[in-house]
Design a protein around this motif. Structure first.
Motif, PDB file in Angstrom:
ATOM      1  N   ILE A   1       0.848  -1.195   0.000  1.00  0.00           N
ATOM      2  CA  ILE A   1       0.000   0.000   0.000  1.00  0.00           C
ATOM      3  C   ILE A   1       0.880   1.240   0.000  1.00  0.00           C
ATOM      4  CG2 ILE A   1      -1.782   1.279   1.276  1.00  0.00           C
ATOM      5  CD1 ILE A   1      -2.692  -1.383   2.470  1.00  0.00           C
ATOM      6  N   VAL A   2       0.529   2.169  -0.860  1.00  0.00           N
ATOM      7  CA  VAL A   2       1.242   3.442  -0.887  1.00  0.00           C
ATOM      8  C   VAL A   2       0.354   4.500  -0.262  1.00  0.00           C
ATOM      9  CG1 VAL A   2       2.287   5.186  -2.362  1.00  0.00           C
ATOM     10  CG2 VAL A   2       2.535   2.779  -2.930  1.00  0.00           C
ATOM     11  N   LEU A   3       0.874   5.157   0.760  1.00  0.00           N
ATOM     12  CA  LEU A   3       0.152   6.292   1.355  1.00  0.00           C
ATOM     13  C   LEU A   3       0.594   7.526   0.587  1.00  0.00           C
ATOM     14  CD1 LEU A   3      -0.089   4.062   3.529  1.00  0.00           C
ATOM     15  CD2 LEU A   3      -0.015   5.860   5.250  1.00  0.00           C
ATOM     16  N   TRP A   4      -0.353   8.106  -0.116  1.00  0.00           N
ATOM     17  CA  TRP A   4      -0.035   9.147  -1.104  1.00  0.00           C
ATOM     18  C   TRP A   4      -0.597  10.467  -0.618  1.00  0.00           C
ATOM     19  CZ3 TRP A   4       2.360   7.857  -5.819  1.00  0.00           C
ATOM     20  CH2 TRP A   4       2.441   8.892  -6.755  1.00  0.00           C
ATOM     21  N   ASP A   5       0.279  11.458  -0.523  1.00  0.00           N
ATOM     22  CA  ASP A   5      -0.185  12.791  -0.127  1.00  0.00           C
ATOM     23  C   ASP A   5      -0.460  13.603  -1.392  1.00  0.00           C
ATOM     24  OD1 ASP A   5      -0.601  15.353   0.721  1.00  0.00           O
ATOM     25  OD2 ASP A   5       1.062  15.374   2.161  1.00  0.00           O
ATOM     26  N   PRO A   6      -1.752  13.840  -1.693  1.00  0.00           N
ATOM     27  CA  PRO A   6      -2.066  14.509  -2.962  1.00  0.00           C
ATOM     28  C   PRO A   6      -1.666  15.985  -2.974  1.00  0.00           C
ATOM     29  CG  PRO A   6      -4.077  14.140  -1.680  1.00  0.00           C
ATOM     30  CD  PRO A   6      -2.953  13.498  -0.913  1.00  0.00           C
ATOM     31  N   LYS A   7      -1.278  16.508  -1.807  1.00  0.00           N
ATOM     32  CA  LYS A   7      -0.919  17.939  -1.743  1.00  0.00           C
ATOM     33  C   LYS A   7       0.590  18.180  -1.674  1.00  0.00           C
ATOM     34  CE  LYS A   7      -5.191  19.673   0.101  1.00  0.00           C
ATOM     35  NZ  LYS A   7      -5.904  19.348   1.334  1.00  0.00           N
ATOM     36  N   LYS A   8       1.334  17.122  -1.479  1.00  0.00           N
ATOM     37  CA  LYS A   8       2.782  17.287  -1.273  1.00  0.00           C
ATOM     38  C   LYS A   8       3.464  17.744  -2.563  1.00  0.00           C
ATOM     39  CE  LYS A   8       6.567  15.595   1.259  1.00  0.00           C
ATOM     40  NZ  LYS A   8       6.786  16.117   2.569  1.00  0.00           N
TER      41      LYS A   8
ATOM     42  N   GLU B   1      14.062  16.342 -14.888  1.00  0.00           N
ATOM     43  CA  GLU B   1      14.792  17.358 -14.118  1.00  0.00           C
ATOM     44  C   GLU B   1      14.005  18.677 -14.068  1.00  0.00           C
ATOM     45  OE1 GLU B   1      17.881  16.739 -12.640  1.00  0.00           O
ATOM     46  OE2 GLU B   1      17.768  18.737 -11.740  1.00  0.00           O
ATOM     47  N   GLY B   2      13.794  19.169 -12.857  1.00  0.00           N
ATOM     48  CA  GLY B   2      13.137  20.476 -12.694  1.00  0.00           C
ATOM     49  C   GLY B   2      11.620  20.409 -12.734  1.00  0.00           C
ATOM     50  N   MET B   3      11.043  19.240 -12.998  1.00  0.00           N
ATOM     51  CA  MET B   3       9.573  19.152 -13.050  1.00  0.00           C
ATOM     52  C   MET B   3       9.000  19.340 -11.638  1.00  0.00           C
ATOM     53  SD  MET B   3       7.117  16.042 -14.376  1.00  0.00           S
ATOM     54  CE  MET B   3       7.520  16.084 -16.103  1.00  0.00           C
ATOM     55  N   GLU B   4       8.096  20.300 -11.501  1.00  0.00           N
ATOM     56  CA  GLU B   4       7.474  20.544 -10.190  1.00  0.00           C
ATOM     57  C   GLU B   4       6.184  19.760 -10.133  1.00  0.00           C
ATOM     58  OE1 GLU B   4       7.100  24.768  -9.808  1.00  0.00           O
ATOM     59  OE2 GLU B   4       9.283  25.052  -9.934  1.00  0.00           O
ATOM     60  N   ILE B   5       6.139  18.816  -9.217  1.00  0.00           N
ATOM     61  CA  ILE B   5       4.956  17.961  -9.146  1.00  0.00           C
ATOM     62  C   ILE B   5       4.213  18.186  -7.828  1.00  0.00           C
ATOM     63  CG2 ILE B   5       5.779  16.133 -10.682  1.00  0.00           C
ATOM     64  CD1 ILE B   5       6.247  14.716  -7.733  1.00  0.00           C
ATOM     65  N   THR B   6       2.921  17.919  -7.851  1.00  0.00           N
ATOM     66  CA  THR B   6       2.125  17.933  -6.623  1.00  0.00           C
ATOM     67  C   THR B   6       1.530  16.542  -6.475  1.00  0.00           C
ATOM     68  OG1 THR B   6       1.589  20.256  -6.980  1.00  0.00           O
ATOM     69  CG2 THR B   6       0.216  19.055  -5.403  1.00  0.00           C
ATOM     70  N   GLY B   7       1.806  15.921  -5.324  1.00  0.00           N
ATOM     71  CA  GLY B   7       1.304  14.567  -5.080  1.00  0.00           C
ATOM     72  C   GLY B   7       2.429  13.567  -5.166  1.00  0.00           C
ATOM     73  N   LYS B   8       2.709  12.917  -4.019  1.00  0.00           N
ATOM     74  CA  LYS B   8       3.764  11.884  -4.026  1.00  0.00           C
ATOM     75  C   LYS B   8       3.588  10.948  -2.840  1.00  0.00           C
ATOM     76  CE  LYS B   8       8.157  12.969  -3.117  1.00  0.00           C
ATOM     77  NZ  LYS B   8       8.662  12.372  -1.885  1.00  0.00           N
ATOM     78  N   PRO B   9       4.271   9.808  -2.889  1.00  0.00           N
ATOM     79  CA  PRO B   9       4.154   8.878  -1.767  1.00  0.00           C
ATOM     80  C   PRO B   9       4.841   9.451  -0.526  1.00  0.00           C
ATOM     81  CG  PRO B   9       5.366   7.886  -3.609  1.00  0.00           C
ATOM     82  CD  PRO B   9       5.154   9.302  -3.952  1.00  0.00           C
ATOM     83  N   VAL B  10       4.217   9.233   0.639  1.00  0.00           N
ATOM     84  CA  VAL B  10       4.877   9.626   1.890  1.00  0.00           C
ATOM     85  C   VAL B  10       5.209   8.391   2.729  1.00  0.00           C
ATOM     86  CG1 VAL B  10       3.998  11.983   2.017  1.00  0.00           C
ATOM     87  CG2 VAL B  10       2.600  10.118   2.926  1.00  0.00           C
ATOM     88  N   ARG B  11       4.606   7.278   2.376  1.00  0.00           N
ATOM     89  CA  ARG B  11       4.941   6.019   3.064  1.00  0.00           C
ATOM     90  C   ARG B  11       4.670   4.864   2.102  1.00  0.00           C
ATOM     91  NH1 ARG B  11       3.883   5.198   9.404  1.00  0.00           N
ATOM     92  NH2 ARG B  11       4.415   3.011   9.597  1.00  0.00           N
ATOM     93  N   THR B  12       5.624   3.969   1.998  1.00  0.00           N
ATOM     94  CA  THR B  12       5.460   2.805   1.107  1.00  0.00           C
ATOM     95  C   THR B  12       5.514   1.545   1.964  1.00  0.00           C
ATOM     96  OG1 THR B  12       6.549   4.008  -0.691  1.00  0.00           O
ATOM     97  CG2 THR B  12       6.395   1.626  -0.926  1.00  0.00           C
ATOM     98  N   ILE B  13       4.438   0.772   1.870  1.00  0.00           N
ATOM     99  CA  ILE B  13       4.329  -0.441   2.682  1.00  0.00           C
ATOM    100  C   ILE B  13       4.324  -1.655   1.741  1.00  0.00           C
ATOM    101  CG2 ILE B  13       2.786  -1.734   4.245  1.00  0.00           C
ATOM    102  CD1 ILE B  13       1.757   1.005   5.238  1.00  0.00           C
ATOM    103  N   ILE B  14       5.168  -2.620   2.050  1.00  0.00           N
ATOM    104  CA  ILE B  14       5.194  -3.849   1.243  1.00  0.00           C
ATOM    105  C   ILE B  14       4.987  -5.049   2.157  1.00  0.00           C
ATOM    106  CG2 ILE B  14       6.549  -5.298  -0.338  1.00  0.00           C
ATOM    107  CD1 ILE B  14       8.058  -2.809  -1.217  1.00  0.00           C
TER     108      ILE B  14
END
Ligand code: URP
Ligand code: ZN
Ligand code: ZN
Length: 467
Positions: A399-406, A425-438
């Motif tokens: 399960i990936v805990l994804w912060d849509p605002k990060k 390189e340099g791409m500004e993104i919003t939304g990324k994993p904050v915790r990865t559970i395997i």
């Protein structure tokens, strides 16, 4: 060991709903409202999305290629994958000339041994299609391998002819093995290469002239036609342009057992990036090559309308400035001629955030479609569903805990891949994993990496599905 993830929003390929998820040991055991926390470690996921771990069906870790070896091994590549929300990948083991398919798988098992930190499987690429090798396809299932790659390109190295491809398809059909093709015309590429080099056309941009889109289209058509005749399940890898995707659309419309994969870079890197003066274009040399912004739009549309069903990375990392500071040889091998540039682009860490930001945030695909193309469809095609690829009772707790605002800016300075440049390189993104559970264990928590080498498990696969 029990873990309760509370207050998150579960996203699957079909549903979006608020729920608690209870994990016991390696499995998801219960999904519900206000589940009791008794005896469980509680993770508060308020404001976060809970998505099935990403699955990358196309990687090349520790692979000898183009006169060198890829820069990421099973530890650095898998660790980077985990930071990007990918919890399982399927890597390409290569048959060695004169050796069995089993030997190729064992070689790659040895490369992975003691280094793994996410779950993984292997495809086998057949490069020496003797009668014995073709017959061996029938017993791949015993190795936990449910997919076989056949190259219609790289003449003189990996390419096999149509006789071998046809025979491999017949065996794959009988053994229920997914037949994957690298669809370009290796004969044409070899002739074009010879001509360009003899004319002194040696800059990186000539790589494009040697790999025209038309021959990707026609090789794809050939593979699809053979799949139609043999009844094999066909998965065309790294589809880059409208010429090949149109063929896929046609094959699917006719009801053939065929499906297609694209890769993240084909939506963001273009011919113009290879045409810049100097050697910089070498970074984007891969096969099939990067194409045009129109092709990128065509790919997005094909991901939406289900002509294409998976997005992988074809992660194949070579340093731009290799051969120095302890780095193995890399792209600089091609300074004397584009034909000597090791082909490949890194991206195992970036696929999920880049596709989320440019797909979901940009309104190109829904959240559920994002999950489908990065995880669920991949698990189905690769014979891992429903153990992997969904959030459901009985599935592995990946399960990936994804912060849509990060917010995050992608850069080679901060990425975890063992390579000196980044395609985004340099791409500004919003939304990324904050915790990865395997399998119930937290592998990444924020910036912290939490497991030891050897944690990742080999996943035996069977029963590939055309999605
Ligand atoms: O350029 C590429 N794609 N490198 C990796 C090998 C392959 O054909 O997948
Ligand atoms: Zn390929
Ligand atoms: Zn590849």
């Amino acid at each position: 060991m029990k873990t309760l993830i509370k207050n998150g929003t579960v996203i699957t390929a079909s549903d979006t709903y608020k729920a608690d998820v209870l994990i016991e040991d390696e499995k998801i055991v219960l999904i519900g409202i206000n589940l009791p926390a008794e005896g469980a470690e509680v993770i508060d996921a308020e404001g976060l999305l809970l998505m099935p771990g990403g699955i990358d069906a196309h990687t090349h870790l520790d692979m000898p290629f183009g006169g060198t070896t890829t820069a990421d091994d099973f530890y650095t590549g898998q660790r980077a994958a985990a930071f990007g929300g990918t919890t399982t990948h399927v890597d390409f083991a290569l048959q060695q000339k004169g050796k069995t398919l089993k030997h190729g798988v064992e070689m790659w098992q040895a490369k992975a041994k003691g280094k793994t930190v996410i779950d993984y499987g292997f495809h086998i690429a057949i490069t020496d299609p003797t009668e014995e090798s073709i017959n061996e396809i029938s017993s791949l299932g015993e190795l936990g391998v449910s997919s076989l790659k056949v190259f219609q390109a790289y003449k003189g190295a990996f390419m096999v002819d149509d006789t071998a491809l046809f025979k491999a398809m017949e065996k794959a059909r009988d053994a229920d093995i997914l037949l994957m093709t690298h669809s370009e015309n290796g004969d044409a590429i070899a002739l074009l290469t010879e001509k360009l080099v003899s004319e002194g056309k040696l800059a990186p941009k000539y790589h494009l002239d040697a790999h025209p889109r038309e021959i990707e289209g026609s090789a794809t058509a050939r593979a699809i036609a053979m799949a139609a005749v043999t009844g094999a399940k066909l998965y065309v890898v790294h589809m880059s342009c409208s010429d090949s995707i149109e063929q896929m659309a046609m094959g699917r419309a006719k009801g053939y057992n065929v499906m297609g994969e694209t890769c993240t870079q084909y939506m963001f890197k273009f011919e113009d990036d290879m045409k810049v003066p100097g050697f910089e274009g070498a970074k984007w040399a891969c096969g099939p090559p990067v194409r045009t912004p129109d092709d990128a739009e065509y790919i997005w549309e094909s991901l939406r309308d289900t002509t294409l069903q998976t997005v992988a990375t074809d992660h194949c990392s070579f340093n731009y400035e290799g051969g120095v500071n302890g780095k193995g040889p890399g792209k600089e091998l091609g300074k004397e001629g584009w034909h000597k540039i090791p082909n490949g682009i890194p991206g195992i860490e970036d696929r999920m955030p880049v596709m989320y930001h440019n797909g979901v945030n940009a309104g190109r695909i829904s959240l559920n479609r994002f999950v489908a193309i990065t995880s669920t469809n991949v698990a189905r095609a690769m014979g891992m569903y429903p153990r992997k690829g969904t959030i459901a009772a009985g599935s592995d707790a990946d399960i990936v805990l994804w912060d849509p605002k990060k917010k995050h800016t992608i850069s080679a300075k901060t990425h975890h891949m063992n390579v000196d440049y980044n395609a985004y390189e340099g791409m500004e993104i919003t939304g990324k994993p904050v915790r990865t559970i395997i399998r119930g264990t937290t592998v990444v928590d924020g910036d912290k990496f939490c497991v030891e080498k050897g944690f990742g498990k080999f996943i035996k696969r069977k029963g590939p599905q055309i999605v």
